[in-house]
Enzyme design. Sequence first.
Site, PDB file in Angstrom:
ATOM      1  N   ILE A 154       2.687  -6.412   1.389  1.00 43.21           N
ATOM      2  CA  ILE A 154       2.311  -6.420  -0.116  1.00 43.21           C
ATOM      3  C   ILE A 154       3.585  -6.633  -0.872  1.00 43.21           C
ATOM      4  O   ILE A 154       3.567  -7.541  -1.806  1.00 43.21           O
ATOM      5  CB  ILE A 154       1.663  -5.137  -0.554  1.00 43.21           C
ATOM      6  CG1 ILE A 154       0.130  -4.940   0.256  1.00 43.21           C
ATOM      7  CG2 ILE A 154       1.254  -5.163  -2.121  1.00 43.21           C
ATOM      8  CD1 ILE A 154      -0.570  -3.622   0.167  1.00 43.21           C
ATOM      9  N   ASP A 173      14.296  -1.396   0.625  1.00 46.55           N
ATOM     10  CA  ASP A 173      13.617  -1.326   1.779  1.00 46.55           C
ATOM     11  C   ASP A 173      14.530  -1.030   2.890  1.00 46.55           C
ATOM     12  O   ASP A 173      15.560  -1.746   3.133  1.00 46.55           O
ATOM     13  CB  ASP A 173      12.654  -2.536   2.212  1.00 46.55           C
ATOM     14  CG  ASP A 173      11.530  -2.067   2.964  1.00 46.55           C
ATOM     15  OD1 ASP A 173      11.986  -1.707   4.329  1.00 46.55           O
ATOM     16  OD2 ASP A 173      10.570  -2.428   2.916  1.00 46.55           O
ATOM     17  N   PRO A 204       5.014   3.020   1.633  1.00 44.23           N
ATOM     18  CA  PRO A 204       4.018   4.141   2.157  1.00 44.23           C
ATOM     19  C   PRO A 204       4.373   5.325   1.447  1.00 44.23           C
ATOM     20  O   PRO A 204       5.471   5.866   1.362  1.00 44.23           O
ATOM     21  CB  PRO A 204       4.071   4.126   3.673  1.00 44.23           C
ATOM     22  CG  PRO A 204       5.279   3.560   3.990  1.00 44.23           C
ATOM     23  CD  PRO A 204       5.906   2.642   2.633  1.00 44.23           C
ATOM     24  N   ARG A 232       0.450   4.331  -3.326  1.00 41.66           N
ATOM     25  CA  ARG A 232      -0.122   5.946  -3.176  1.00 41.66           C
ATOM     26  C   ARG A 232       0.368   6.736  -4.507  1.00 41.66           C
ATOM     27  O   ARG A 232       1.465   6.662  -4.814  1.00 41.66           O
ATOM     28  CB  ARG A 232       0.215   6.359  -1.855  1.00 41.66           C
ATOM     29  CG  ARG A 232      -0.489   5.969  -0.605  1.00 41.66           C
ATOM     30  CD  ARG A 232      -1.724   6.289  -0.546  1.00 41.66           C
ATOM     31  NE  ARG A 232      -2.592   5.604   0.355  1.00 41.66           N
ATOM     32  CZ  ARG A 232      -3.266   4.583   0.416  1.00 41.66           C
ATOM     33  NH1 ARG A 232      -3.225   3.743  -0.684  1.00 41.66           N
ATOM     34  NH2 ARG A 232      -3.924   4.152   1.472  1.00 41.66           N
ATOM     35  N   ASP A 256      -2.726   2.123 -10.256  1.00 37.13           N
ATOM     36  CA  ASP A 256      -4.079   1.732  -9.529  1.00 37.13           C
ATOM     37  C   ASP A 256      -4.288   3.200  -8.647  1.00 37.13           C
ATOM     38  O   ASP A 256      -5.554   3.257  -8.282  1.00 37.13           O
ATOM     39  CB  ASP A 256      -3.944   0.720  -8.584  1.00 37.13           C
ATOM     40  CG  ASP A 256      -5.449   0.443  -7.986  1.00 37.13           C
ATOM     41  OD1 ASP A 256      -6.238   0.380  -8.684  1.00 37.13           O
ATOM     42  OD2 ASP A 256      -5.378   0.255  -6.853  1.00 37.13           O
ATOM     43  N   GLU A 261      -6.038  11.856  -7.008  1.00 35.41           N
ATOM     44  CA  GLU A 261      -7.375  10.850  -7.179  1.00 35.41           C
ATOM     45  C   GLU A 261      -8.669  11.134  -6.379  1.00 35.41           C
ATOM     46  O   GLU A 261      -9.869  10.756  -6.723  1.00 35.41           O
ATOM     47  CB  GLU A 261      -7.199   9.351  -6.740  1.00 35.41           C
ATOM     48  CG  GLU A 261      -6.786   9.049  -5.134  1.00 35.41           C
ATOM     49  CD  GLU A 261      -6.586   7.609  -5.036  1.00 35.41           C
ATOM     50  OE1 GLU A 261      -5.598   6.932  -5.716  1.00 35.41           O
ATOM     51  OE2 GLU A 261      -7.100   7.230  -3.985  1.00 35.41           O
ATOM     52  N   HIS A 293      -8.098   2.801  -7.927  1.00 37.46           N
ATOM     53  CA  HIS A 293      -7.872   2.275  -6.424  1.00 37.46           C
ATOM     54  C   HIS A 293      -8.965   1.172  -6.266  1.00 37.46           C
ATOM     55  O   HIS A 293      -9.511   1.179  -5.212  1.00 37.46           O
ATOM     56  CB  HIS A 293      -8.240   3.634  -5.560  1.00 37.46           C
ATOM     57  CG  HIS A 293      -7.491   3.297  -4.213  1.00 37.46           C
ATOM     58  ND1 HIS A 293      -6.797   4.434  -3.552  1.00 37.46           N
ATOM     59  CD2 HIS A 293      -7.076   2.292  -3.447  1.00 37.46           C
ATOM     60  CE1 HIS A 293      -6.077   4.173  -2.658  1.00 37.46           C
ATOM     61  NE2 HIS A 293      -6.285   2.867  -2.555  1.00 37.46           N
TER      62      HIS A 293
HETATM   63  P1  NAI Z   1       3.657  -2.243   5.115  1.00 31.75           P
HETATM   64  O1  NAI Z   1       3.810  -1.248   6.225  1.00 31.75           O
HETATM   65  O2  NAI Z   1       3.546  -3.791   5.589  1.00 31.75           O
HETATM   66  O3  NAI Z   1       5.099  -2.187   3.918  1.00 31.75           O
HETATM   67  C1  NAI Z   1       5.688  -1.020   3.800  1.00 31.75           C
HETATM   68  C2  NAI Z   1       7.259  -1.312   3.387  1.00 31.75           C
HETATM   69  O4  NAI Z   1       7.715  -0.090   3.055  1.00 31.75           O
HETATM   70  C3  NAI Z   1       7.624  -1.393   4.972  1.00 31.75           C
HETATM   71  O5  NAI Z   1       8.559  -2.550   4.910  1.00 31.75           O
HETATM   72  C4  NAI Z   1       8.802  -0.353   5.097  1.00 31.75           C
HETATM   73  O6  NAI Z   1       9.935  -0.492   5.524  1.00 31.75           O
HETATM   74  C5  NAI Z   1       8.880   0.055   3.709  1.00 31.75           C
HETATM   75  N1  NAI Z   1       9.452   1.536   3.217  1.00 31.75           N
HETATM   76  C6  NAI Z   1       9.307   2.591   4.128  1.00 31.75           C
HETATM   77  N2  NAI Z   1       9.733   3.679   3.568  1.00 31.75           N
HETATM   78  C7  NAI Z   1      10.477   3.305   2.576  1.00 31.75           C
HETATM   79  C8  NAI Z   1      11.396   3.755   1.635  1.00 31.75           C
HETATM   80  N3  NAI Z   1      11.909   5.109   1.840  1.00 31.75           N
HETATM   81  N4  NAI Z   1      12.067   3.194   0.758  1.00 31.75           N
HETATM   82  C9  NAI Z   1      11.633   1.678   0.455  1.00 31.75           C
HETATM   83  N5  NAI Z   1      10.953   1.043   1.381  1.00 31.75           N
HETATM   84  C10 NAI Z   1      10.604   1.837   2.451  1.00 31.75           C
HETATM   85  O7  NAI Z   1       2.626  -1.682   3.928  1.00 31.75           O
HETATM   86  P2  NAI Z   1       1.863  -2.761   2.960  1.00 31.75           P
HETATM   87  O8  NAI Z   1       0.631  -3.226   3.573  1.00 31.75           O
HETATM   88  O9  NAI Z   1       2.712  -3.533   2.307  1.00 31.75           O
HETATM   89  O10 NAI Z   1       1.235  -1.529   1.936  1.00 31.75           O
HETATM   90  C11 NAI Z   1       2.256  -0.897   1.122  1.00 31.75           C
HETATM   91  C12 NAI Z   1       1.385   0.349   0.550  1.00 31.75           C
HETATM   92  O11 NAI Z   1       0.421  -0.272  -0.303  1.00 31.75           O
HETATM   93  C13 NAI Z   1       0.568   0.992   1.513  1.00 31.75           C
HETATM   94  O12 NAI Z   1       1.513   2.072   2.174  1.00 31.75           O
HETATM   95  C14 NAI Z   1      -0.394   1.730   0.861  1.00 31.75           C
HETATM   96  O13 NAI Z   1      -0.059   2.994   0.412  1.00 31.75           O
HETATM   97  C15 NAI Z   1      -0.844   0.709  -0.318  1.00 31.75           C
HETATM   98  N6  NAI Z   1      -2.132  -0.031  -0.271  1.00 31.75           N
HETATM   99  C16 NAI Z   1      -2.699   0.347  -1.470  1.00 31.75           C
HETATM  100  C17 NAI Z   1      -4.058  -0.453  -1.572  1.00 31.75           C
HETATM  101  C18 NAI Z   1      -4.933  -0.303  -2.761  1.00 31.75           C
HETATM  102  O14 NAI Z   1      -5.952  -0.580  -2.971  1.00 31.75           O
HETATM  103  N7  NAI Z   1      -4.110   0.230  -4.016  1.00 31.75           N
HETATM  104  C19 NAI Z   1      -4.683  -1.241  -0.512  1.00 31.75           C
HETATM  105  C20 NAI Z   1      -3.572  -1.286   0.438  1.00 31.75           C
HETATM  106  C21 NAI Z   1      -2.430  -0.551   0.605  1.00 31.75           C
END
Ligand code: NAI
Length: 327
Positions: A154, A173, A204, A232, A256, A261, A293
């Site tokens: 994302i 990251d 996350p 989150r 969001d 929530e 959300h």
């Molecule tokens: P992803 O797993 O592809 O990317 C997460 C990135 O965060 C990874 O590159 C990871 O290395 C990085 N990361 C981990 N710890 C970190 C830190 N301490 N500092 C900086 N970066 C760090 O996950 P994706 O698919 O990109 O999703 C991201 C977040 O979006 C999810 O964890 C979820 O919480 C949220 N989400 C929200 C939705 C919504 O409807 N509002 C829907 C789907 C996901």
Amino acid sequence: MKLALFSSKPYDEKYFNRENKFNHEITFFSTRLNEQTLSLAKGYTAVCVFVNDKIDRAMIATLAKNGTQFIALRCAGFNNIDFEACKEFGIIVCRVPAYSPYAVAEHTAALMLTLNRRITRAYNRVKEGNFSLDGLLGFDIHGKTIGIIGTGQIGECFANIMNGFGTRLLFVDPFESSKCQSMGEYTDLDTLFKESDIISLHCPLRPETHHLINDASIAKMKNKVMILNTSRGALIDTHALIRGLKQSQLGSVGLDVYEEEAELFFEDCSDTIIQDDTFMRLTTFPNVIITGHQAFFTSTALSNIAETTLQNLDDLEFERLCLNLVE
Ligand code: NAI
């Protein structure tokens, strides 16, 4: 497979029925799966749950006793399930790790533009025949510095969108993406806080990211910074956020997600007295916009969620390799 789908909304029913080419026998329950509703799952081989269905050890023991073999999460996160207990009682858990990073990244951009150009205020004014521009002043996004924390699926999509605006991009990251490297520069959190005009969270929720945005980090930020969170809720200490808004250190906030929530989102609470005073305080700021959300909520994402969940269960039923197990 006999599948009991909990926390079902009309849109879940529509998309799961549409994508059910596997002929799973699905029963849709609008209620959440909890201790009181657990008996409904009796006799179903699989239960399908969403982000706010919390399933603890005692519930897992009962599910296993009543014949449930699989828990299918129709979301990416799995922090709401006691996974160790699932292993102990032999219940297999699968999920949908990715369904549309574009949906969430595009919603983040929508929050940003709505805040900056005061779209909700302008919309209401024009409906009332008020064409005054006082209070609608925005700034050019072009040329601004955007700090993106988390450059996974994302975060990278959001970076790509912001690159199109002609911005300077800063990233934090532990794992650097080559695509992001080509659009901006990786840095440390302090530099990102200090130099960004807009900060967007895409990492996350883990113990180390809990309350990443707090009093100390807000104090390091530029005056009038915009903060966006579609990741989150508990990445942000909401009380610190409110203090930052009251002191005018924060220019605007787009959310969001919200740390408490689970008690509110996905339900129609418009006829009830909302008891969460912190949430209600947030809604009073003119420079805060909150959505419930919904960042994932596009037809593309709903199709992908239904298709992957049903495919996961089909793979498990016929003992094929399931790529989306929680292990
Ligand atoms: P992803 O797993 O592809 O990317 C997460 C990135 O965060 C990874 O590159 C990871 O290395 C990085 N990361 C981990 N710890 C970190 C830190 N301490 N500092 C900086 N970066 C760090 O996950 P994706 O698919 O990109 O999703 C991201 C977040 O979006 C999810 O964890 C979820 O919480 C949220 N989400 C929200 C939705 C919504 O409807 N509002 C829907 C789907 C996901």
